[in-house]
Design an enzyme around this catalytic site. Structure first.
Site, mmCIF file in Angstrom:
data_model
loop_
_atom_site.group_PDB
_atom_site.id
_atom_site.type_symbol
_atom_site.label_atom_id
_atom_site.label_comp_id
_atom_site.label_asym_id
_atom_site.label_seq_id
_atom_site.Cartn_x
_atom_site.Cartn_y
_atom_site.Cartn_z
ATOM 1 N N SER A 410 0.818 -1.211 0.000
ATOM 2 C CA SER A 410 0.000 0.000 0.000
ATOM 3 C C SER A 410 0.852 1.262 0.000
ATOM 4 C CB SER A 410 -0.959 -0.001 1.190
ATOM 5 O OG SER A 410 -0.250 -0.210 2.377
ATOM 6 N N HIS A 431 -2.789 -2.729 -5.831
ATOM 7 C CA HIS A 431 -3.168 -2.386 -4.464
ATOM 8 C C HIS A 431 -4.677 -2.530 -4.303
ATOM 9 C CE1 HIS A 431 -3.446 0.952 -1.173
ATOM 10 N NE2 HIS A 431 -3.520 -0.255 -0.661
ATOM 11 N N GLU A 443 -5.990 -0.022 -7.182
ATOM 12 C CA GLU A 443 -4.993 1.001 -7.506
ATOM 13 C C GLU A 443 -3.778 0.278 -8.080
ATOM 14 O OE1 GLU A 443 -3.320 3.027 -4.085
ATOM 15 O OE2 GLU A 443 -3.384 4.963 -5.087
ATOM 16 N N ASN A 481 -3.493 6.711 -0.291
ATOM 17 C CA ASN A 481 -2.956 6.811 1.071
ATOM 18 C C ASN A 481 -2.083 8.042 1.253
ATOM 19 O OD1 ASN A 481 -4.287 4.595 1.952
ATOM 20 N ND2 ASN A 481 -2.555 3.185 1.780
#
Ligand code: 3HC
Length: 694
Positions: A410, A431, A443, A481
């Site tokens: 991540s 991801h 992702e 993130n």
């Protein structure tokens, strides 16, 4: 050439719409249909008119690309065509394959009868665009399905498979071949002298409906809508169908359509519709690059993520081999997968048969050699660079040539992971988001050397397994993130400065977020976050800090829901305010010499979401995101951002990039250098331009 081909087969006129890609009801399609119907009416030899779609589908709705243009106003309008079909002295039949959606289904509902092939689907998905089926959909569909089912279908926008549509009375027959089947059906109907009552005149299912049905629907639909207005207006229209004469109720529907059409939500949802499709288009990749076939998948790690990813592939019918180091870990992982499927079956969202099929596609193993022949391997092991590099060096030796080597990291660098192999072009990030079998976002993350073929393969694969794929560049935290830390970070600074956890979470959910940032922290558990923040805190640039509230909560044994207290106190799943949290917050404020003050809800809202936009702009600047709308797609599908606000970047543009820029300057002063506005945001704000000029 007309968008609608006209042919006559004996006494049946066949009108075939040829307007790729989805035979939308463009001005050209409507003109072609109008001319075709008139021609058939004028031909004495013709006794029935069949309308079908050429290529892969029936009509998938009004042409969204023509919305708001002169073409959308051109005659004939959809309603003109509907009158021609509904009042036709000759039998009219809609023959459906692919999908009959929106205006396409509404047109079909004015034909005297509808037939479909077994693989077809029908639906009224206008709600997803922030509008309602404004060509009689809210009036005719419930007349066939009954009111409760009608409300469910139109407020959710579900696509209904042909067999179910037959059960519900939306289609009248299933045929093997769309064209020959429809013609045969027409001939039979002509021969039998069967008469058809127009749907709009069938009132049995909308008469004497208990008003409680609408009250209940407003409650349940309202809860799910999270601020969306169209679903509630749809219920009003269906209620009107039951309480007013048809002509009046149709006029009410038309008026409500116009109101919704003029709403901000419609703008945001249409932006999102195109954003999702745009995200699959990767500039710079030659058109002749084809995705590699993915007919088998290997997963390393049978933990929560690995199991969820395995379910996503198995659900799409792709065999999965899942590896863990010990039989115990493997058994535990498979146990969770089986339990999760079981829950779906008990809730009725999956059949036992489908569960059995999916489970039969998942093969657990502790032997690496069993993975070698898979088309893709996805590593979902520990989030540590040394572990990942060791695994990738091993996969490099093991996997067949051409296999895709993917990691579910991540935030770790894909370039560095790829450097452990001799085939870095085949290495990519995939991801997934937890729970991976549910969350829509995929992702995909490219390194500087990921090959175009690898990229198109994982983008295509994402769509195939029912995910919404977005392509990111490999900066720390990728698209989503990387931005998240500014959202939660600002929430914590707001606490220090005077907001309460309740206010912050209330404002976030009022905005439409699935959950407030602090409730989210409580749910995820804060002890793990505290560990990863330790490293981040140590690497903070000068003049920057993280608020220590989270660490203080953890130190007080408040790790979130799992310890019964975090930002809130929990009794079961119910949460309560807790004075101890406030004491900790006030203590931190005192320590940093901050005088706490009251914030308005609007202030909190802007402070929470503006930093997302600033960081998003920096991602466009450094190539982490290809375009602003990809960031919107990421946040809607991975972070619970309300789709009816279009995504954070769309929201930011509407809010005003000049205001976001000014807020970033203030945040820089208040929070430190990482919060400073990026160059792109500065330029757009000063030039008064939007993301299109990025
Ligand atoms: N109008 C114009 N273009 C459309 C369209 C529409 N209604 N529906 C899809 N397209 C375009 C897409 O933008 C895409 O274009 P691109 O290739 O240039 O990106 C192309 O068709 C293919 O679409 P998908 O990539 O989505 O293809 P799929 O095969 O995955 O899905 C679909 C096909 C199920 C038809 C899906 O596109 C879809 O759900 N479309 C929207 C359907 C819809 O919302 N209809 C209602 C329209 S509003 C209406 O009818 C108002 C009426 O009530 C008055």
């Amino acid at each position: 050439m007309s968008a609608v081909a006209y042919e006559v087969d004996g006494e049946v006129a066949v009108l075939t719409v040829n307007y790729p890609p989805v035979n939308a009801l463009s001005a050209a399609t409507r003109t072609g249909l109008g001319e075709g119907i008139e021609r058939a009416q004028a031909d004495e030899a013709v006794k029935a008119i069949v309308i079908l779609g050429g290529g892969k589908t029936f009509i998938a709705g009004a042409d969204i690309t023509e919305f708001g243009t002169e073409k959308s106003k051109a005659k004939p309008q959809l309603k003109d065509l509907q009158k021609m079909l509904e009042n036709s002295p000759k039998l009219t039949i809609a023959a459906i394959h692919g999908t009959a959606l929106g205006g396409g289904l509404e047109l079909a509902l004015t034909a005297h009868s509808r037939v479909a092939v077994a693989s077809a689907k029908v639906g009224l998905p206008e709600v997803n665009l922030g509008i309602l089926p404004g060509a009689g959909g809210t009036q005719r569909l419930p007349r066939l399905t009954g009111v409760e089912v009608g409300i469910d279908l139109i407020t959710s926008g579900k696509h209904v498979p042909a067999a179910k549509a037959l059960d519900l009375g939306v289609v009248d027959a299933i045929v093997d071949d769309v064209r020959t089947g429809a013609i045969a059906y027409a001939r039979e109907a002509l021969a039998s002298g069967k008469t058809f009552v127009p749907v709009i005149e069938r009132n049995e299912k909308i008469t004497n409906v208990d008003p409680a049905v609408f009250a209940e629907a407003r409650k349940t639909v309202g809860k799910k809508a999270r601020g969306k207005i169209a679903p509630m207006v749809i219920i009003d229209c269906i209620e009107a169908a039951c309480t007013r004469p048809a002509v009046e109720a149709l006029a009410f529907e038309a008026e409500k359509f116009q109101e919704l059409y003029a709403s901000d939500q419609r703008g945001a949802l249409m932006h999102y519709f195109f954003a999702e499709r745009q995200a699959r288009k990767i500039p710079g990749i030659p058109a002749d690059i084809q995705p590699k076939p993915i007919n088998s998948c290997a997963i390393i790690g049978a933990g929560t993520m690995g199991g969820g990813i395995a379910m996503s592939f198995a659900n799409a019918g792709i065999p999965v081999t899942i590896l863990d180091l010990s039989q115990e870990a493997l058994d535990r992982g498979m146990g969770v997968v089986t339990k999760n499927y079981g829950i779906s079956v008990s809730r009725g969202s999956m059949s036992q048969d489908k569960m059995d099929k999916a489970l039969s596609l998942i093969t657990p193993t502790t032997n690496y050699d069993d993975l070698a022949q898979c088309d893709i391997v996805i590593e979902a092991a520990l989030e540590r660079m040394d572990v990942k590099k060791e695994i990738f060096a091993r996969l490099d030796k093991l996997m067949k040539p051409g296999a895709i080597l993917a990691t579910n990291t991540s935030y770790l660098s894909i370039d560095e992971i790829a450097s452990a192999t001799t085939r870095p072009g085949d290495v990519v990030g995939c991801h997934f988001f937890s729970p991976a079998n549910v969350m829509k976002l995929l992702e995909n993350v490219r390194s500087a050397v990921t090959s175009p073929e690898t990229i198109v393969t994982v983008m295509e694969m994402g769509k195939r397994i029912g995910k919404v794929p977005v392509l990111a560049g490999s900066t720390e935290g990728f698209i989503g993130n990387r931005m998240l830390q500014y959202y939660t970070g600002e929430a914590e600074f707001l606490l220090e400065q005077g907001a309460t956890p309740e206010q912050i979470d209330r404002v976030a959910t009022r905005f439409g977020m699935a959950m407030g940032p602090l409730s989210m922290r409580d749910m995820a558990g804060m002890d793990m976050a505290a560990v990863s923040r330790k490293e981040r805190s140590a690497n903070m640039p000068a003049g920057e800090r993280l608020s220590p509230i989270l660490e203080r909560l953890v130190a007080a044994g408040r790790c979130g829901q799992k310890t019964g207290k975090g930002y809130y106190r929990y009794e079961g799943r119910e949460k309560f305010s807790d004075p101890e949290t406030m004491e900790i917050i006030e203590g931190v404020a005192k320590e940093f010499g901050i005088t706490r003050r009251e914030f308005t809800d609007d202030e909190v809202e802007a402070r929470l979401f503006a930093p997302l936009v600033n960081e998003g702009a920096k991602e466009i600047e450094d190539g982490t995101a290809i375009r602003a709308s990809d960031i919107d797609v990421t946040w809607v599908n991975g972070y619970g951002f309300p789709v009816h606000r279009g995504g954070p970047m769309y929201w930011g543009e509407k809010y005003g990039l000049d205001k976001i820029y000014a807020m970033a300057l203030e945040a820089e002063k208040r929070n430190g250098p990482r919060w400073a506005p990026g160059k792109l945001l500065e330029r757009l704000a000063k030039e008064g331009k939007g993301w299109d000029a990025a």
